[in-house]
Structures are given as structure tokens and as C-alpha cells.
Design a protein around this motif. Structure first.
Motif, mmCIF file in Angstrom:
data_model
loop_
_atom_site.group_PDB
_atom_site.id
_atom_site.type_symbol
_atom_site.label_atom_id
_atom_site.label_comp_id
_atom_site.label_asym_id
_atom_site.label_seq_id
_atom_site.Cartn_x
_atom_site.Cartn_y
_atom_site.Cartn_z
ATOM 1 N N THR A 86 -10.408 0.145 -15.988
ATOM 2 C CA THR A 86 -9.651 0.618 -14.830
ATOM 3 C C THR A 86 -9.184 -0.580 -14.026
ATOM 4 N N LEU A 87 -7.863 -0.746 -13.867
ATOM 5 C CA LEU A 87 -7.313 -1.859 -13.103
ATOM 6 C C LEU A 87 -7.132 -1.451 -11.650
ATOM 7 N N PRO A 88 -7.569 -2.306 -10.695
ATOM 8 C CA PRO A 88 -7.388 -1.957 -9.281
ATOM 9 C C PRO A 88 -5.909 -1.975 -8.921
ATOM 10 N N GLN A 89 -5.541 -1.126 -8.005
ATOM 11 C CA GLN A 89 -4.157 -1.095 -7.550
ATOM 12 C C GLN A 89 -3.950 -2.185 -6.516
ATOM 13 N N VAL A 90 -3.013 -3.101 -6.762
ATOM 14 C CA VAL A 90 -2.766 -4.232 -5.870
ATOM 15 C C VAL A 90 -1.402 -4.051 -5.224
ATOM 16 N N THR A 91 -1.362 -4.158 -3.913
ATOM 17 C CA THR A 91 -0.104 -4.025 -3.181
ATOM 18 C C THR A 91 0.021 -5.168 -2.194
ATOM 19 N N ARG A 92 1.203 -5.332 -1.617
ATOM 20 C CA ARG A 92 1.401 -6.325 -0.564
ATOM 21 C C ARG A 92 0.492 -6.012 0.619
ATOM 22 N N CYS A 93 0.008 -7.073 1.264
ATOM 23 C CA CYS A 93 -0.832 -6.852 2.441
ATOM 24 C C CYS A 93 0.019 -6.587 3.675
ATOM 25 N N THR A 94 1.317 -6.881 3.583
ATOM 26 C CA THR A 94 2.242 -6.582 4.662
ATOM 27 C C THR A 94 3.618 -6.356 4.055
ATOM 28 N N LEU A 101 1.609 -10.196 10.022
ATOM 29 C CA LEU A 101 0.505 -10.126 9.071
ATOM 30 C C LEU A 101 -0.468 -9.028 9.492
ATOM 31 N N THR A 102 -1.179 -8.470 8.550
ATOM 32 C CA THR A 102 -2.159 -7.419 8.847
ATOM 33 C C THR A 102 -3.554 -7.904 8.472
ATOM 34 N N SER A 103 -4.545 -7.103 8.809
ATOM 35 C CA SER A 103 -5.928 -7.481 8.499
ATOM 36 C C SER A 103 -6.156 -7.592 6.994
ATOM 37 N N ARG A 104 -5.330 -6.900 6.203
ATOM 38 C CA ARG A 104 -5.470 -6.984 4.742
ATOM 39 C C ARG A 104 -5.005 -8.324 4.197
ATOM 40 N N CYS A 105 -4.318 -9.126 5.035
ATOM 41 C CA CYS A 105 -3.867 -10.454 4.616
ATOM 42 C C CYS A 105 -4.927 -11.527 4.854
ATOM 43 N N ALA A 106 -6.075 -11.148 5.404
ATOM 44 C CA ALA A 106 -7.110 -12.127 5.741
ATOM 45 C C ALA A 106 -7.465 -12.985 4.537
ATOM 46 N N GLY A 107 -7.402 -14.299 4.726
ATOM 47 C CA GLY A 107 -7.749 -15.237 3.669
ATOM 48 C C GLY A 107 -6.643 -15.514 2.672
ATOM 49 N N ALA A 108 -5.518 -14.826 2.792
ATOM 50 C CA ALA A 108 -4.431 -15.007 1.819
ATOM 51 C C ALA A 108 -3.688 -16.312 2.070
ATOM 52 N N ARG A 109 -3.128 -16.868 1.025
ATOM 53 C CA ARG A 109 -2.308 -18.066 1.136
ATOM 54 C C ARG A 109 -0.872 -17.655 1.501
#
Length: 271
Positions: free
Chosen positions: A38-46, A70-78
């Protein structure tokens, strides 16, 4: 009749043979245990970000870029940004990381560059390309001057006026903070004793002492209040300052202003 019987027999025989071959072939196929991944669903964080230059200095350059949206889902993203001019030429490439707290606004350091309204930006946040909008409004001139009539205080036609760079010196901090502003104004011709050079400026926010408060600031002195020269703005209008030199001061006038915190006998107008 016999021919039809033979045809039916041949068809029946073929059906038996095909069934036997299919069954035998299937019996010989190795069937191993299957694993369902099962592959996780990956989407843009913003879905979109806004990019603008940070504080722009007097020489028109900035050393930071501000990213909003930016949103909280972008935390740590480059974050990777490519800023291009109207022709598509790369102006700057800027990279950084979103703090793990995931703020809505992040400031990234950049090599000094001159921002412009017609710049565009391309962005990647994490591994996703994200639509990005460049926003930049050139600041109002930090310093300006003009030659005015002593009788009407209106700008005199036929004269032009220019200034050199505003030089800012600061020392101290908090209640002990001091700020000195120096600049020269140059009229296209000597105004004589019936005109004067007026100026307007906005003190740069990035060049003030630590803990500086414009609400507590006062213009303690300078060389403006000489003869009929004076500061014409109120302290409540700081960091905007307007003033004028004395009449008959020549085509070049040097101005300096000394600002302090908590003064009470300054040279700006009351109110």
C-alpha cells in the motif's frame, strides 16, 4: 447425416483437448505467495505561495526573501526558489528549510539582489512544484527635495533638486538610543533670498538602534533650525520628516538631524 456426426465429434474432441491442455498448463504454473503493498498518498503541503523580497536597503538591494502561504504540513520541508527577470534570466536561486514548527511565513537568506516588479518566481516545496506568485512594490523615495518660494511656499518652476544618499548613524539602544541622519541637497540654480530648499524623508526602519520606538522618538537637534530654517513635521509623524533650509543658503545645502528616545525639547512641531 454421417458428415454432420463427424463434424460434431471433431468439435467435441477439440473442446476436450483444449480443456486438458489448459488445465495441465495451469497445474504446472508456480504460484507464490503475493504481497500487497500500500503506497501512501502524497500531496502538496500547500497549494500556492507568495514570495517577496525582505527589507530593501537604500541602494535598492535585499538579502532576504519572504515566503508566505506555507502550512503546518510543510514543517521541515525544503524550499527551493528560482527568481527570474522579465527575459527569463535567473536573478537568484534561493534555498532553505521550513522550521519544524511549520509557520505560515518563512524568511530565507539570499545573496544581495535588486528586486523588481516584473520578476517571476518558480518554487519547489518538499518534492512538489508549487505555484508561486512574486509580489513587490517599489518603496516610495526615501529622500526628496525641491526649491520653494519664500512668499507662497509653492514649488518654483524652472528649478530641479536632487539629493545624495541618506547616511544613517546609530548608537545606543532602548531609551538611550541615538539616530543621526545626514544628506546633501543640490538645487539646479542658487535659490537666492526669495526661495529655499525643502526636503522630505522617511527614516529607514532597518537602520535604527535595538529597542528603538518611533512613538517615543524626538528630533533633538541638527543644523536645520538655522535662520528661518526649521523642521515642519510633527514628532507624531515620525519616521517621516519634512523640513526646510534657511533662505539664501546657496545651491547646495547639507542637512543633519539628531534623533533621540524620550526627548521633550526637540525641534519638530508640537502635536
Amino acid at each position: 447425416m454421417r458428415a454432420r456426426w463427424r463434424a460434431a465429434s471433431i468439435v467435441a474432441l477439440l473442446a476436450v483437448l483444449l480443456t486438458t491442455v489448459g488445465t495441465a498448463s495451469a497445474a504446472r504454473l508456480p504460484i507464490a505467495g503475493a504481497t500487497l503493498t500500500t503506497l501512501p498518498q502524497v500531496t502538496r503541503c500547500t497549494h500556492e505561495i507568495e514570495v517577496e523580497p525582505g527589507a530593501v536597503r537604500q541602494n535598492g538591494t535585499s538579502t532576504t526573501v519572504v515566503v508566505r502561504g506555507l502550512t503546518s504540513r510543510c514543517a521541515g520541508a525544503r524550499v527551493d526558489l528560482t527568481i527570474v527577470d522579465a527575459s527569463g534570466a535567473v536573478v537568484r536561486r534561493v534555498s532553505g528549510s521550513v522550521p519544524t514548527s511549520g509557520p505560515a511565513t518563512v524568511t530565507l537568506g539570499a545573496t544581495a539582489f535588486a528586486p523588481a516588479q516584473n520578476h517571476r518566481v518558480f518554487a519547489t516545496v518538499g518534492t512538489w512544484g508549487v505555484p508561486a506568485r512574486w509580489t513587490y512594490a517599489p518603496p516610495m523615495p526615501a529622500l526628496a527635495c525641491e526649491v520653494r518660494s519664500l512668499a507662497t511656499h509653492a514649488a518654483l518652476p524652472g528649478y530641479t533638486c536632487r539629493t545624495d544618499e541618506l547616511v544613517v548613524t546609530h548608537w545606543g539602544s532602548g531609551a538611550g538610543g541615538n539616530l543621526q541622519l545626514n544628506f546633501n541637497a543640490y538645487a539646479s540654480a542658487e535659490p537666492g533670498n526669495t526661495a529655499y530648499i525643502a526636503f522630505s524623508l522617511r527614516a529607514p526602519a532597518q537602520d535604527v538602534p535595538n529597542g528603538w520606538s518611533w512613538a517615543k522618538a524626538d528630533i533633538a537637534g541638527g543644523n536645520v533650525a538655522v535662520g528661518d530654517g526649521r523642521v515642519t513635521s510633527r514628532c507624531s509623524e515620525l519616521p517621516v520628516i519634512t523640513g526646510r533650509a534657511a533662505s539664501n543658503m546657496g545651491a547646495k545645502v547639507n542637512f543633519y538631524l539628531h534623533l533621540v528616545q524620550g526627548g521633550s525639547r526637540g525641534i519638530c512641531q508640537p502635536g
